[in-house]
Design an enzyme around this catalytic site. Sequence first.
Site, PDB file in Angstrom:
ATOM      1  CG  HIS A 127       0.296  10.328   0.380  1.00  0.00           C
ATOM      2  ND1 HIS A 127      -0.157   9.430  -0.552  1.00  0.00           N
ATOM      3  CD2 HIS A 127       1.071  11.201  -0.307  1.00  0.00           C
ATOM      4  CE1 HIS A 127       0.317   9.756  -1.755  1.00  0.00           C
ATOM      5  NE2 HIS A 127       1.081  10.821  -1.629  1.00  0.00           N
ATOM      6  CB  SER A 215      -2.641   2.552  -9.229  1.00  0.00           C
ATOM      7  OG  SER A 215      -2.735   3.769  -8.531  1.00  0.00           O
ATOM      8  CG  ASN A 239      -0.378  -4.177  -8.667  1.00  0.00           C
ATOM      9  OD1 ASN A 239      -1.444  -4.771  -8.810  1.00  0.00           O
ATOM     10  ND2 ASN A 239      -0.302  -2.866  -8.535  1.00  0.00           N
TER      11      ASN A 239
HETATM   12  P1  NAD Z   1      -4.429   2.812  -5.560  1.00  0.00           P
HETATM   13  O1  NAD Z   1      -5.752   2.550  -4.897  1.00  0.00           O
HETATM   14  O2  NAD Z   1      -4.369   3.819  -6.634  1.00  0.00           O
HETATM   15  O3  NAD Z   1      -3.877   1.450  -6.194  1.00  0.00           O
HETATM   16  C1  NAD Z   1      -3.817   0.271  -5.464  1.00  0.00           C
HETATM   17  C2  NAD Z   1      -2.952  -0.714  -6.225  1.00  0.00           C
HETATM   18  O4  NAD Z   1      -2.786  -1.861  -5.399  1.00  0.00           O
HETATM   19  C3  NAD Z   1      -3.552  -1.189  -7.553  1.00  0.00           C
HETATM   20  O5  NAD Z   1      -2.550  -1.129  -8.543  1.00  0.00           O
HETATM   21  C4  NAD Z   1      -3.941  -2.643  -7.257  1.00  0.00           C
HETATM   22  O6  NAD Z   1      -3.827  -3.462  -8.403  1.00  0.00           O
HETATM   23  C5  NAD Z   1      -2.937  -3.022  -6.203  1.00  0.00           C
HETATM   24  N1  NAD Z   1      -3.341  -4.095  -5.300  1.00  0.00           N
HETATM   25  C6  NAD Z   1      -4.586  -4.436  -4.883  1.00  0.00           C
HETATM   26  N2  NAD Z   1      -4.515  -5.463  -4.016  1.00  0.00           N
HETATM   27  C7  NAD Z   1      -3.209  -5.777  -3.881  1.00  0.00           C
HETATM   28  C8  NAD Z   1      -2.493  -6.742  -3.116  1.00  0.00           C
HETATM   29  N3  NAD Z   1      -3.117  -7.601  -2.293  1.00  0.00           N
HETATM   30  N4  NAD Z   1      -1.136  -6.773  -3.226  1.00  0.00           N
HETATM   31  C9  NAD Z   1      -0.478  -5.905  -4.047  1.00  0.00           C
HETATM   32  N5  NAD Z   1      -1.105  -4.975  -4.789  1.00  0.00           N
HETATM   33  C10 NAD Z   1      -2.454  -4.905  -4.702  1.00  0.00           C
HETATM   34  O7  NAD Z   1      -3.438   3.109  -4.381  1.00  0.00           O
HETATM   35  P2  NAD Z   1      -2.106   3.948  -4.332  1.00  0.00           P
HETATM   36  O8  NAD Z   1      -1.287   3.689  -5.549  1.00  0.00           O
HETATM   37  O9  NAD Z   1      -1.508   3.678  -3.001  1.00  0.00           O
HETATM   38  O10 NAD Z   1      -2.545   5.481  -4.363  1.00  0.00           O
HETATM   39  C11 NAD Z   1      -3.710   6.017  -3.819  1.00  0.00           C
HETATM   40  C12 NAD Z   1      -3.658   6.770  -2.510  1.00  0.00           C
HETATM   41  O11 NAD Z   1      -4.460   6.026  -1.647  1.00  0.00           O
HETATM   42  C13 NAD Z   1      -2.374   6.886  -1.786  1.00  0.00           C
HETATM   43  O12 NAD Z   1      -2.086   8.221  -1.743  1.00  0.00           O
HETATM   44  C14 NAD Z   1      -2.672   6.439  -0.336  1.00  0.00           C
HETATM   45  O13 NAD Z   1      -2.365   7.501   0.532  1.00  0.00           O
HETATM   46  C15 NAD Z   1      -4.138   6.270  -0.279  1.00  0.00           C
HETATM   47  N6  NAD Z   1      -4.695   5.120   0.465  1.00  0.00           N
HETATM   48  C16 NAD Z   1      -4.089   4.600   1.561  1.00  0.00           C
HETATM   49  C17 NAD Z   1      -4.648   3.515   2.210  1.00  0.00           C
HETATM   50  C18 NAD Z   1      -3.941   2.963   3.408  1.00  0.00           C
HETATM   51  O14 NAD Z   1      -3.321   3.713   4.157  1.00  0.00           O
HETATM   52  N7  NAD Z   1      -3.979   1.648   3.611  1.00  0.00           N
HETATM   53  C19 NAD Z   1      -5.806   2.929   1.737  1.00  0.00           C
HETATM   54  C20 NAD Z   1      -6.432   3.491   0.619  1.00  0.00           C
HETATM   55  C21 NAD Z   1      -5.856   4.588  -0.019  1.00  0.00           C
END
Ligand code: NAD
Length: 271
Positions: A127, A215, A239
Amino acid sequence: MEDKISNDIDLAVSQIKNCSRIVAFSGSGISAESGIPTFRDPGGLWDQLDPWEVGTVPGLLSALESKSDQLKPIFLNILDTFEKSEPNQAHIALSELEKVGKLIGIITQNIDNLHQDAGNTRVVEMHGNLFRMKCLSCGSEETYERQSFISKTRETMNQIPAFNIDNLLKLAARCSKCGELTRPDVVMFGEAVHQLRESYQLAQSADLMLVLGTSGVVYPAADLPGQAKARGAVVIEINPAENAFASMTDVYIPLKAGEALKEIMNRYGMT
Ligand code: NAD
């Protein structure tokens, strides 16, 4: 720690010991312990903004016209969050696994550069990366150091009298090669993901896939654990809230990624 979780951590350690081509597949959850909220968890960005409103290029352009005052503090807050973030125990563990020759690469959905900051060298960013700007005309890319990128962007945003498209375009960074407009090289909804072929190849070459903090609802990324599993890889998912890939997971550890990987590395004898 519950017996079941402790036993599953032991199982994960023995699987990691037996494997030599580990691939990590990470989502925003891996960076939660670095202070970057996930999108979908409570308190995440989707609580403040409608993804369909700002997650697409046309949606963002229209939101910048209709509610620019509301967007500016949210964007400044995102900059603050990314400025303070540093690799956590999970990122560090993956870097250690690469150093000892166990981990062959990371496929990430994150845009935060924390895997590279931790020292991993093969990171496929499906991404994109917030700190890389791409020219809208010639396609040249330029990657910036986190702190200087954030300071410069914050300065620019604070200079703008009204946070609207016209002003943003005037101050937007220009390509150092052709002088045209650039944009952050991040994939918005409806846009093609980056390095899809490399992601599939890496997933298919794994003998063990660590699925960390995702997720599993964003495609095509969410297809990758299935690709690894279909080629015989062991799938370990970490997770705290959900076993999103339950149908293909061999070991599920319901802990935070940093907490679980720290314990795995301890028991492995790598800390
Ligand atoms: P998502 O927000 O859909 O899901 C996050 C997942 O992480 C959930 O299943 C949750 O239960 C789990 N989670 C929460 N805290 C956790 C921890 N401490 N350890 C392990 N798991 C934990 O995120 P996604 O599946 O990555 O998809 C969403 C999109 O969000 C992606 O395309 C990404 O590009 C983008 N995103 C990126 C960032 C970043 O770069 N840090 C931040 C927010 C969103």
